[in-house]
Design a protein around this motif. Structure first.
Motif, PDB file in Angstrom:
ATOM      1  N   SER A  43       0.769  -1.139  -0.021  1.00  0.00           N
ATOM      2  CA  SER A  43       0.092  -0.118   0.193  1.00  0.00           C
ATOM      3  C   SER A  43       1.033   1.216  -0.170  1.00  0.00           C
ATOM      4  O   SER A  43       1.758   1.356   0.749  1.00  0.00           O
ATOM      5  CB  SER A  43      -0.855   0.002   1.184  1.00  0.00           C
ATOM      6  N   GLU A 149       5.989   1.838 -11.351  1.00  0.00           N
ATOM      7  CA  GLU A 149       5.630   1.996  -9.969  1.00  0.00           C
ATOM      8  C   GLU A 149       6.631   3.093  -9.228  1.00  0.00           C
ATOM      9  O   GLU A 149       6.133   3.653  -8.163  1.00  0.00           O
ATOM     10  CB  GLU A 149       5.428   0.580  -9.199  1.00  0.00           C
ATOM     11  N   ARG A 181      -3.178  -1.347  -4.394  1.00  0.00           N
ATOM     12  CA  ARG A 181      -2.204  -0.616  -3.671  1.00  0.00           C
ATOM     13  C   ARG A 181      -2.698   0.629  -2.935  1.00  0.00           C
ATOM     14  O   ARG A 181      -1.824   1.459  -2.350  1.00  0.00           O
ATOM     15  CB  ARG A 181      -0.848  -0.344  -4.744  1.00  0.00           C
TER      16      ARG A 181
END
Length: 225
Positions: A43, A149, A181
């Motif tokens: 996360s 990412e 996420r």
């Protein structure tokens, strides 16, 4: 006796061939599932000054060459309009594109589309490119790219507006990757390509069921003004 041995040998050969075919089909099926699945990850943090980004997904020469898309001009006009407003408002603009290595199984599964370093894998020649943030991906989900990412994390981005192709494939799987996420994910429904046009509305319902928000180009522009 010889006839019986020949039949037995033939049977064993056929069984071996069938076994090899089943194994190959199984490998291909597993690879296809892997390439088309949404990823999971850690996360994201709670940023003090979070940013938004416009994510343009798979608008490539090979993509726009798919005959099922028909007249691509209206959707491309919307996508380029979204890019213009994002650029004018100094919003992060990110492009992701599909690329497969030459002579790979993945390239075979794609029907020869998106070969790395080919003209077909390049961003579409009528796409407005307003940043150098271009990331290649092997799988449907853009979050399968560590570079992509990491860029989001380094720039403290927590909200993604997504446009591009395809509504049932890469856009959806990338959106799910973001939701997994903790990102806020919003798709522009009039800026999404869909091979199955009649299934787009069903997909949009599926988006919302999974926590993905829906907006359109008009509302997107108003939120940036």
């Amino acid at each position: 006796m010889k006839t019986k041995n020949k039949r037995s040998n033939l049977r064993m050969i056929l069984i071996s061939i069938i076994g090899i075919l089943v194994l190959c089909i199984g490998i291909i099926a597993l690879r296809f599932v892997y390439l088309s699945s949404a990823t999971k990850g850690d996360s994201i943090a709670k940023y003090d000054s979070p940013k938004s980004a416009l994510l343009v997904t798979d608008i490539q020469n090979d993509t726009l060459g798919i005959s099922e898309y028909g007249n691509t001009e209206p959707l491309m006009a919307n996508i380029n309009t979204a890019i213009k407003y994002a650029n004018d408002s100094e919003m992060e603009i990110i492009y992701v594109k599909q690329e497969f290595m030459k002579n790979s199984l993945d390239l075979l599964l794609s029907g020869g589309m998106y070969e790395a370093d080919s003209d077909g894998a390049d961003l579409y020649n009528e796409l407005s490119v307003q940043s150098d943030n271009v990331f290649s991906k092997l799988r449907s989900d853009a979050f399968s790219s560590d570079h992509f990412e990491n860029y989001l994390i380094e720039n403290e981005i927590d909200t993604l507006y997504i446009v591009g192709a395809d509504a049932s494939g890469c856009v959806y799987k990338t959106a799910l990757g973001g939701i997994n996420r903790g990102y806020r994910v919003i798709v522009l429904d009039d800026s999404l390509f869909s091979v199955k046009e009649n299934a787009l509305n069903k997909m949009l319902v599926k988006y919302q069921t999974n926590g993905i928000e829906i907006t359109n180009i008009k509302d997107f522009i108003q939120t940036r003004d």
